[in-house]
Motif scaffolding. Sequence first.
Motif, PDB file in Angstrom:
ATOM      1  N   PRO A   1       0.843  -1.199   0.000  1.00 52.87           N
ATOM      2  CA  PRO A   1       0.000   0.000   0.000  1.00 52.87           C
ATOM      3  C   PRO A   1       0.876   1.246   0.000  1.00 52.87           C
ATOM      4  CG  PRO A   1      -0.649  -1.520   1.749  1.00 52.87           C
ATOM      5  CD  PRO A   1       0.630  -2.028   1.193  1.00 52.87           C
TER       6      PRO A   1
ATOM      7  N   THR B   1      -6.252   1.969   4.243  1.00 52.04           N
ATOM      8  CA  THR B   1      -7.423   1.243   3.754  1.00 52.04           C
ATOM      9  C   THR B   1      -8.213   2.081   2.743  1.00 52.04           C
ATOM     10  OG1 THR B   1      -8.656   2.081   5.626  1.00 52.04           O
ATOM     11  CG2 THR B   1      -7.717  -0.114   5.852  1.00 52.04           C
ATOM     12  N   GLU B   2      -7.771   3.306   2.544  1.00 56.34           N
ATOM     13  CA  GLU B   2      -8.407   4.144   1.507  1.00 56.34           C
ATOM     14  C   GLU B   2      -7.646   3.922   0.219  1.00 56.34           C
ATOM     15  OE1 GLU B   2     -10.033   7.643   4.459  1.00 56.34           O
ATOM     16  OE2 GLU B   2      -8.295   8.035   3.216  1.00 56.34           O
ATOM     17  N   ILE B   3      -8.371   3.435  -0.775  1.00 58.21           N
ATOM     18  CA  ILE B   3      -7.671   2.893  -1.938  1.00 58.21           C
ATOM     19  C   ILE B   3      -7.939   3.697  -3.198  1.00 58.21           C
ATOM     20  CG2 ILE B   3      -7.673   0.882  -3.479  1.00 58.21           C
ATOM     21  CD1 ILE B   3      -7.612  -0.794  -0.915  1.00 58.21           C
TER      22      ILE B   3
ATOM     23  N   GLY C   1      -9.502  -2.802   1.709  1.00 55.23           N
ATOM     24  CA  GLY C   1     -10.047  -1.485   1.389  1.00 55.23           C
ATOM     25  C   GLY C   1     -11.454  -1.264   1.912  1.00 55.23           C
TER      26      GLY C   1
ATOM     27  N   PHE D   1     -13.008   3.577  -1.767  1.00 53.54           N
ATOM     28  CA  PHE D   1     -12.351   3.551  -3.067  1.00 53.54           C
ATOM     29  C   PHE D   1     -12.598   4.855  -3.821  1.00 53.54           C
ATOM     30  CE2 PHE D   1     -13.050  -0.827  -1.940  1.00 53.54           C
ATOM     31  CZ  PHE D   1     -11.923  -1.490  -2.388  1.00 53.54           C
TER      32      PHE D   1
END
Lengths: 289, 437
Positions: free
Chosen positions: B304, B316-318, B387, B390
Amino acid sequence: MNSVFSNKTAISIFVLPTLLIFCGIVLVPIFISSYYSLLDWNGVGKGAFIGFRNYVEMFTDTRALHAMKNSLLFAAASVFIQLPISLVLALVLASAVKGEGFYRTVYFIPVLISTVVIAQLWSKIYNADYGLLNTLLKDIGLSGWVQDWLGQKKTALIASFIPTLWQYIGYHMLLMYAGAKSVSQDIFEAAKIDGASRVRTAIAITIPLMRPILKVCLVFSVIGAFKVFDLVYVLTGGGPLFATEVPSTLMYTTIFDTYRYGYGSALSVFIILECLVFTVVINTFFKTE
Amino acid sequence: MKALLKRSMVVVLALGLTGSLAACSSPSEGETQAGGSGTIKLKLWDQSVGNTDPSSKLLPEIIEKWNADHPNIQVERTGTTGEQYKTKIKTALAANEAPDVFYGMGGGSFMQPYIKSDNVLDITSYVTDDIKAKMAPGMLEGITTNGKIYSLPVYTHIASLYVNTELFQKAGAKIPTTYQELLDAVSKLKEAGITPALIGEKDRWPGMYWYDLIAMRQAGNDAVVEAFKDPSKWNTPDFVAAAAKMQELAKAGAFNSSMFSMSYDEMLGAFNAGNGAMMVQANWVNGGIEDESSAVKGKVQVVPFPIFEDGKGKSTEIFGGGQDGFYVSSSTKYPKEAVEFLTYLSMELGTKGFQAGAGLPSWNTDGIDTSGLSELDQAAAEIMKTGNSFITWWDNILPAESADAHKNLIATLLSGDMSPEEFCKQMAQLKPTELDL
């Protein structure tokens, strides 16, 4: 045969197919583009009529003005660098040097190769990491000159001019060569008897007699510079940071990347008018002199 | 001899002429057939023709199976390569001559004008709950525009940081998880004479991936979504800080000096040859990295993008997760059959493509064999699973003109010709997105 060519109906019948095709693929699209250039249109659906606002934007937008400046610089480079080289080559070849046919073919080869291939070739030559040019500079001890030729604003424009200038030298050379060859041998013999040197013969006899062909070359060269697209597009895509942008690449980006068909059409109309004006100017210049 | 030559020339010419005549008349034959014997012909256009693109192998197989199973609905496929495909499909759509089913180039701002002008069929009523239940979480929201559905997902892609572990070891650098570690890695790699990161900025979007990720880490996904809707919010301290970090990286020599003349393809070539230690790209590069011809096969890790100590974004923000699917033309004569084929194609290509490493799945993959996947693909799938938010490629979210301006602004920022403050002021001039986010 003569009776056929003096018959007006026969002439019109023979001319008609070409005229129709010419109208269909050249004239009509020009008029349609002129109409589109007055619209604010995204290519689908209906466009809004906005008058000459696209043109106003074109002449106030620094990016478009910069592209026009680049194309003028390019035209100047074609006239003052490309054509003189072609002329010298043509005169040398026409003066019966050894291997005339061989050199003629060699100089003409770049014209036959597709421009995209040439652009790929030169982009490998210019490559900053493994390019021929940088490797050569390193090998002859000029490491200080090594740089990213197409990736820097200050070198990219010149670097993208050179391949086009190089490519069409052979084309203009061949036209001029044909012009020089068509000058009657009697005149040269007379000059020889009078004791004129080769250079003098070229300046005083060959070049003045080549005027019609020089005019053609000048027109082709200037128009070619205004219309250049493929080479610049493949080499740099108009980058870095618009440094090598010319009106045609800007037109392509406006239409296909930002969907502004109206503004893009205005640019295309500008290119057409620019070519037209310069053709007329060059023709009158050659007439009055 | 001469006479023989002449005669054979005539025969060849005649054959050529009949051949071209036949070619001209075949479409009309197809139409009469469709009316007469009940066979329906559907046209499919796609851009999967590349050698390394697994879809280009899968598509013909899927269509062959469909054609064998559905003798009454025959699909005819035409593949065209990327940039040319874009121009081709745009022209066809504008002329109302689009094929029945076609690939929509990542949707978003590319398809938006055609959806607005009704060139694309609204398939909401055909998408049953049964189909919806088979989609992976989050995918249904992604394909819904103003409550309507125009496309089905195939597979999806997410962008992450690719690192060459061999070069990192050589330089004694640690794989970065924070911004500070990223800066440290850059200086260590530079000391060891290694290009820290590669950007193919000639094509402008590879640089955009860097800035967009930095901005998402700095401001957080929620703030980015806000700014898409209200562009004046691009000019806030968080985005200025993101731009400043981008420039800091550039000034620290993080990127290759030849970035402005390097294309996307050349960037991949350089990374796969081991000429750079890092690259921000999406999982479509996995195939090339794991290819036999690659010098870095087995030496690359996907992680990441680092989080920022002072940033609001989480790992976790993708970046990615967009819908990249096929559409049905509104001018099709057989909407029902076309949607039926679209559903089959999207599901088959989505699952088989995932197994072949073409992309991450947008359909339920429970019980599907993933043992054939490379380590990179599995790692990317793991990142995707973590994630919870998104945001797809920004140039797909922004309207076309603003997307172009966005990419140009980032290039100017990278070159150092523009201050972060000026960059954000210009960003605030962009148009708001036309999509639901």
